[in-house]
Design a protein around this motif. Structure first.
Motif, PDB file in Angstrom:
ATOM      1  N   PHE A 140       0.857  -1.187   0.000  1.00 22.63           N
ATOM      2  CA  PHE A 140       0.000   0.000   0.000  1.00 22.63           C
ATOM      3  C   PHE A 140       0.883   1.224   0.000  1.00 22.63           C
ATOM      4  O   PHE A 140       1.696   1.421   0.900  1.00 22.63           O
ATOM      5  N   ASP A 141       0.696   2.051  -0.985  1.00 24.91           N
ATOM      6  CA  ASP A 141       1.406   3.324  -1.047  1.00 24.91           C
ATOM      7  C   ASP A 141       0.388   4.428  -0.795  1.00 24.91           C
ATOM      8  O   ASP A 141      -0.508   4.648  -1.623  1.00 24.91           O
ATOM      9  N   PRO A 142       0.476   5.097   0.362  1.00 20.74           N
ATOM     10  CA  PRO A 142      -0.491   6.150   0.661  1.00 20.74           C
ATOM     11  C   PRO A 142      -0.309   7.329  -0.290  1.00 20.74           C
ATOM     12  O   PRO A 142       0.774   7.554  -0.820  1.00 20.74           O
ATOM     13  N   PRO A 143      -1.384   8.088  -0.496  1.00 17.61           N
ATOM     14  CA  PRO A 143      -1.270   9.272  -1.343  1.00 17.61           C
ATOM     15  C   PRO A 143      -0.267  10.254  -0.730  1.00 17.61           C
ATOM     16  O   PRO A 143      -0.055  10.288   0.483  1.00 17.61           O
ATOM     17  N   ALA A 144       0.310  11.050  -1.565  1.00 14.50           N
ATOM     18  CA  ALA A 144       1.347  11.974  -1.105  1.00 14.50           C
ATOM     19  C   ALA A 144       0.796  13.034  -0.145  1.00 14.50           C
ATOM     20  O   ALA A 144       1.494  13.491   0.757  1.00 14.50           O
ATOM     21  N   ASP A 145      -0.476  13.424  -0.296  1.00 14.69           N
ATOM     22  CA  ASP A 145      -1.042  14.472   0.562  1.00 14.69           C
ATOM     23  C   ASP A 145      -1.726  13.917   1.815  1.00 14.69           C
ATOM     24  O   ASP A 145      -2.405  14.647   2.535  1.00 14.69           O
ATOM     25  N   LEU A 146      -1.569  12.617   2.097  1.00 20.32           N
ATOM     26  CA  LEU A 146      -2.242  12.011   3.246  1.00 20.32           C
ATOM     27  C   LEU A 146      -1.824  12.661   4.562  1.00 20.32           C
ATOM     28  O   LEU A 146      -2.663  13.014   5.381  1.00 20.32           O
ATOM     29  N   TRP A 147      -0.532  12.850   4.797  1.00 22.66           N
ATOM     30  CA  TRP A 147      -0.092  13.441   6.049  1.00 22.66           C
ATOM     31  C   TRP A 147      -0.570  14.878   6.176  1.00 22.66           C
ATOM     32  O   TRP A 147      -0.933  15.312   7.282  1.00 22.66           O
ATOM     33  N   ALA A 148      -0.635  15.608   5.100  1.00 24.10           N
ATOM     34  CA  ALA A 148      -1.141  16.985   5.142  1.00 24.10           C
ATOM     35  C   ALA A 148      -2.619  16.998   5.525  1.00 24.10           C
ATOM     36  O   ALA A 148      -3.063  17.837   6.325  1.00 24.10           O
ATOM     37  N   ARG A 149      -3.408  16.059   4.988  1.00 23.27           N
ATOM     38  CA  ARG A 149      -4.833  15.987   5.345  1.00 23.27           C
ATOM     39  C   ARG A 149      -5.012  15.575   6.806  1.00 23.27           C
ATOM     40  O   ARG A 149      -5.869  16.097   7.507  1.00 23.27           O
ATOM     41  N   ILE A 150      -4.203  14.616   7.256  1.00 17.15           N
ATOM     42  CA  ILE A 150      -4.283  14.192   8.662  1.00 17.15           C
ATOM     43  C   ILE A 150      -3.944  15.362   9.576  1.00 17.15           C
ATOM     44  O   ILE A 150      -4.637  15.620  10.568  1.00 17.15           O
ATOM     45  N   GLU A 151      -2.885  16.085   9.254  1.00 16.57           N
ATOM     46  CA  GLU A 151      -2.473  17.233  10.064  1.00 16.57           C
ATOM     47  C   GLU A 151      -3.533  18.330  10.069  1.00 16.57           C
ATOM     48  O   GLU A 151      -3.840  18.907  11.117  1.00 16.57           O
ATOM     49  N   SER A 152      -4.143  18.611   8.925  1.00 14.53           N
ATOM     50  CA  SER A 152      -5.173  19.667   8.884  1.00 14.53           C
ATOM     51  C   SER A 152      -6.416  19.240   9.662  1.00 14.53           C
ATOM     52  O   SER A 152      -7.040  20.048  10.352  1.00 14.53           O
ATOM     53  N   ALA A 153      -6.793  17.953   9.577  1.00 12.39           N
ATOM     54  CA  ALA A 153      -7.939  17.463  10.350  1.00 12.39           C
ATOM     55  C   ALA A 153      -7.643  17.564  11.848  1.00 12.39           C
ATOM     56  O   ALA A 153      -8.510  17.945  12.645  1.00 12.39           O
ATOM     57  N   HIS A 154      -6.419  17.228  12.222  1.00 15.49           N
ATOM     58  CA  HIS A 154      -6.023  17.316  13.629  1.00 15.49           C
ATOM     59  C   HIS A 154      -6.076  18.767  14.120  1.00 15.49           C
ATOM     60  O   HIS A 154      -6.592  19.043  15.209  1.00 15.49           O
ATOM     61  N   GLN A 155      -5.562  19.705  13.323  1.00 14.66           N
ATOM     62  CA  GLN A 155      -5.602  21.130  13.688  1.00 14.66           C
ATOM     63  C   GLN A 155      -7.042  21.637  13.787  1.00 14.66           C
ATOM     64  O   GLN A 155      -7.373  22.407  14.686  1.00 14.66           O
ATOM     65  N   ARG A 156      -7.883  21.196  12.856  1.00 18.05           N
ATOM     66  CA  ARG A 156      -9.289  21.619  12.866  1.00 18.05           C
ATOM     67  C   ARG A 156      -9.980  21.139  14.150  1.00 18.05           C
ATOM     68  O   ARG A 156     -10.699  21.891  14.804  1.00 18.05           O
ATOM     69  N   ARG A 157      -9.736  19.894  14.540  1.00 21.98           N
ATOM     70  CA  ARG A 157     -10.333  19.371  15.777  1.00 21.98           C
ATOM     71  C   ARG A 157      -9.812  20.107  17.006  1.00 21.98           C
ATOM     72  O   ARG A 157     -10.565  20.373  17.939  1.00 21.98           O
TER      73      ARG A 157
END
Length: 148
Positions: free
Chosen positions: A19-36
């Motif tokens: 499984f190769d995660p998408p390149a922007d996965l960590w950016a989306r995880i970080e933005s979701a974390h900041q939003r919460r």
């Protein structure tokens, strides 16, 4: 009993596809974390603001002292006079004074029932206090009140 050794073969994880995660996965995880985190911060501030407003409401509804509220002072004075009058051994009051006292009490009750303003209530309490004071003075002196 011996525990089975955990390895890739026993778990069959080796058979899973790569499984190769998408390149922007960590950016989306970080933005979701900041939003919460921002939402939790807003909830905390909102809760603190609500608590402050509740405290302000409680303190604004707290009874004022009789020195600052003339209506409250008149009510307390009336209660004191009523206790004095009730404590007299032989209250000597004419029937018309008792009737006047009952009429004042009825007027006060009606004013409270319709939600009268303090400007209307204060004179009624003052009249009641004056009448009770005169009844106490008459009873203390043993005199009779005569109205002309």
């Amino acid at each position: 009993m011996a525990e089975p050794e955990l390895n890739l073969r026993s778990l069959r994880l080796g058979a899973l596809p790569e499984f190769d995660p998408p390149a922007d996965l960590w950016a989306r995880i970080e933005s979701a974390h900041q939003r919460r985190r921002r939402q939790r911060g807003l909830l905390r501030w909102g809760g603190a603001l609500a608590a402050c407003l509740a405290l302000a409401a409680v303190f604004s509804l707290a009874p004022t002292s009789p020195q600052t509220d003339p209506l409250l002072h008149a009510e307390q004075r009336s209660h004191e006079l009523e206790q004095l009058y009730a404590g007299l051994a032989q209250p000597l009051s004419p029937l018309e004074s008792e009737a006047e006292l009952r009429a004042l009490e009825l007027a006060l009750q009606q004013a409270y029932d319709r939600g009268a303003a303090p400007t209307e209530l204060l004179p009624l309490w003052q009249q009641r206090n004056e009448l009770l004071s005169s009844l106490i003075a008459l009873s203390a002196d043993g005199a009779q009140l005569t109205r002309i």
